[in-house]
Design an enzyme around this catalytic site. Sequence first.
Site, PDB file in Angstrom:
ATOM      1  CG  ASP A 109       2.733 -15.232  17.111  1.00 50.48           C
ATOM      2  OD1 ASP A 109       3.791 -14.607  17.086  1.00 50.48           O
ATOM      3  OD2 ASP A 109       1.686 -14.848  16.589  1.00 50.48           O
ATOM      4  CG  ASP A 150      -2.028 -13.472  17.205  1.00 54.70           C
ATOM      5  OD1 ASP A 150      -1.294 -12.477  17.057  1.00 54.70           O
ATOM      6  OD2 ASP A 150      -2.149 -14.081  18.284  1.00 54.70           O
ATOM      7  CG  ASP A 160       1.828 -10.587  14.271  1.00 61.82           C
ATOM      8  OD1 ASP A 160       2.922 -10.174  14.690  1.00 61.82           O
ATOM      9  OD2 ASP A 160       0.994 -11.153  15.004  1.00 61.82           O
TER      10      ASP A 160
END
Length: 899
Positions: free
Chosen positions: A335, A637, A641
């Site tokens: 990310d 997070d 996901d």
Amino acid sequence: MESYLKENFGGVKAKHSSDEALGRWRNVVGVVKNPTRRFRFTANLDKRSEAAAMKRSNQEKLRVAVLVSKAALQFIHAMSHIADYTVPADVAAAGFGVCAEEMSSVVESHDIKRLKTHGGVEGVLSKLSTSASDGLPASADKLAARQELFGVNRFAEAAARSFWVFVWEALQDMTLMILAACALVSLLVGIATEGWPHGAHDGLGIDAMGQAATLSEGGDDETPLQVKLNGVATIIGKIGLIFAVVTFAVLTQSLFWRKISDGSYFSWTGDDALELLEFFAIAVTIVVVAVPEGLPLAVTLSLAFAMKKMMNDKALVRYLAACETMGSATSICSDKTGTLTTNHMTVVKACICGKVKDVSSSSETKTLPTELPSSVVAMLLQSIFNNTGGDVVMNQDGKREILGTPTETAILEFGLSLGGDFSAVRKASTLVKVEPFNSAKKRMGVVIQLPGGALRAHCKGASEIILASCTKYLDEHGNVVPLDGATLDHLKATIDSFANEALRTLCLAYIDVDGGFSASDQIPMGGYTCIGIVGIKDPVRPGVKESVAICSSAGITVRMVTGDNINTAKAIAWECGILTEGGVAIEGPDFRVKGEEELHELIPKIQVMARSSPLDKHTLVKHLRTTFDEVVAVTGDGTNDAPALHEADIGLAMGIAGTEVAKESADVIILDDNFSTIVTVAKWGRSVYINIQKFVQFQLTVNAVALIVNFSSACLIGSAPLTAVQLLWVNMIMDTLGALALATEPPNNELMKRTSVGRKGNFISNVMWRNIMGQAIYQFLVIWYLHAEGKWLFGIEGDNSDLVLNTIIFNCFVVCQIFNEVSSREMERINVFEGISDNNVFAAVLGSTVVFQLIIIQFLGNFANTTPLTFTQWIASIFIGFIGMPITVVVKMVPVDSA
């Protein structure tokens, strides 16, 4: 007439015709003679329609009756439930109106009706003496009573298994059973022939030793590396079994020939039985020594050690296998927000009324340098404070505190800096509907009811997506004007310029909703008025660029997968060193329309994927794993996901920004949300892999020497220089102590300069085989030379000479393993002493091995079949063991393929 009938009624069917078709016959009275008689068997359409109407009426009445009955039954059930449910006396005495069992029943069965019988959510809150806004009361007595009645909000822990349970499980080992039987027979025969306690030494020695060896085995949950090593151990065990059978056969054959040659074949004594039992014990011990059962222990120790150390480095390992898998990672899909950046966001630029303004900052406030129309500020504050998942509260110290995600916090802080009052703006309107942020739509929205009763929808999200839904904007005078092409291009250019400065952009818009609106209606998707665009700064974390460079040198490809604007993503990627010359940056919508052939060519080049959905991330990970056979680590997070985290070889969830769903799907939780910590996890994973390789190299060396020495001695001489107890002690050195020493080596920076092993790398490399062969040949030649010329070399004479020589051989063999253990700390580098002082476990293991060996040689003569050695003999043993270290240095200089 015939032509008339064909023209008008030729399409009428004889049966099941419609009322319209049959009605045409009623209009031929002037054509057909005596129609009443002729059509007496034809249906009366008037009565048919009346009957149909009656039928429909009856059906409707029946349907209504059923619904009413059902509602009545539900009402009766609900009322009876209220009548049936009685608040327990202790619950009522404590001031509560519902018990824990009742609430559990409602929640587990999702029984909305029973919830309504308690007055809905508000009724339950009242009965539980709590508040949706203020939470539990602070009264200590009330809290104590609540805990006593409803319990503590904590999962019940499973009862721990006692030590003796593990002992019993260890006793199920077949090798241990054979050794135990051998020990029992040896004990009985020894006591019968030699008396107590001398006759019990061999039996007790076998029993006490390798139980200790078996209790050192690993647990039931095997990691992938343990599975691979167990396969190696099985092959080695089978080889050892063959050696053991042949050794026992040769030793037994020598005993029988000796009995035949001296004429005592038919007269067997207790000594003969003990000797035969010793042969069997040696054979069993060869199996024990040959089977590297310490491998699972070494893996478990190394993983557990790494797991504990990684906790100090802000990485919580949920599954031991994750440490091992991370060491083989070839790709990391990371990310951006919070992982590569600090996740401390601040609004630094804004485009309001079509004009770009820098948000100046002082010690306490942020203000726009140009005066804005009051109507624009009011609309901006209304959008910021209503369309948010955050909150502004007063903490215990009486200071204002902003709650929410970093993005929400930045926006709310910006609104407060404009002089907005969060509570006042929220109270001025009523929330009608809330649509939380959706990762697919990249937006969130609310519908509010204004004081006059009008409805207004506010929308916030990805700038290019929200702007595409806008047809109007607020100009510098606060007027709502059409969004023409020139202005639209200006706003798009503003978004790009913000993104090129590595700013995350958000667009805020609104639309007045005409007519009624209910919570079940959808928030409009178009026709919005653009309020403004804000640019949020999220600085890159310190050390990220260096960490990415380390990954690159280690053969690990880092890819950024983010939902942000592609220009923002590219700017951050360039700054971090992720995006390089020749690398590809692509948006999720473009990625997901690619065909299989295009993806096969594109995916290896992808370094940045922007505006990606969770499905895009999952697809990328799946292709990397299955098509390109990479070992993939994924960071995430959010709840969405979870599929990618589950699909990856190792899922890394963010501990601060991560949701509970993401953490539950992950293998490792990064407690500080920092990419540098991910690199640390990879370094520890490689350390685990290398440490196990070191241990296997050390153990296979000992295995090879012990097997060949005893086998060759049994075949050529008829006796084995290393007894069962001695071999079991060596097995202890290899399994328990060796695992403790070599499996707890900390990582060094050299680990990240090697290419990744990947999914198909050979565990026992050519370097390991080189080191094993070199050291094994040296030890075998030394032991054979001592066996042949040891008496002459040390001047050993007398009846006790064989025992002394065998003790020296045993001592030299063990000392060789001690020095070989030091040499095994590095498989390629010459300097094996670097960092040895930092590993207290290694020093403690070496010290313990030396002390126990000294005790065995000097004080446990009958028990271990040894005799005390002189100072000169000890020095010679140490010198012989030490020579193995320079020989290892010479062996390391032999070039081999590192594969």
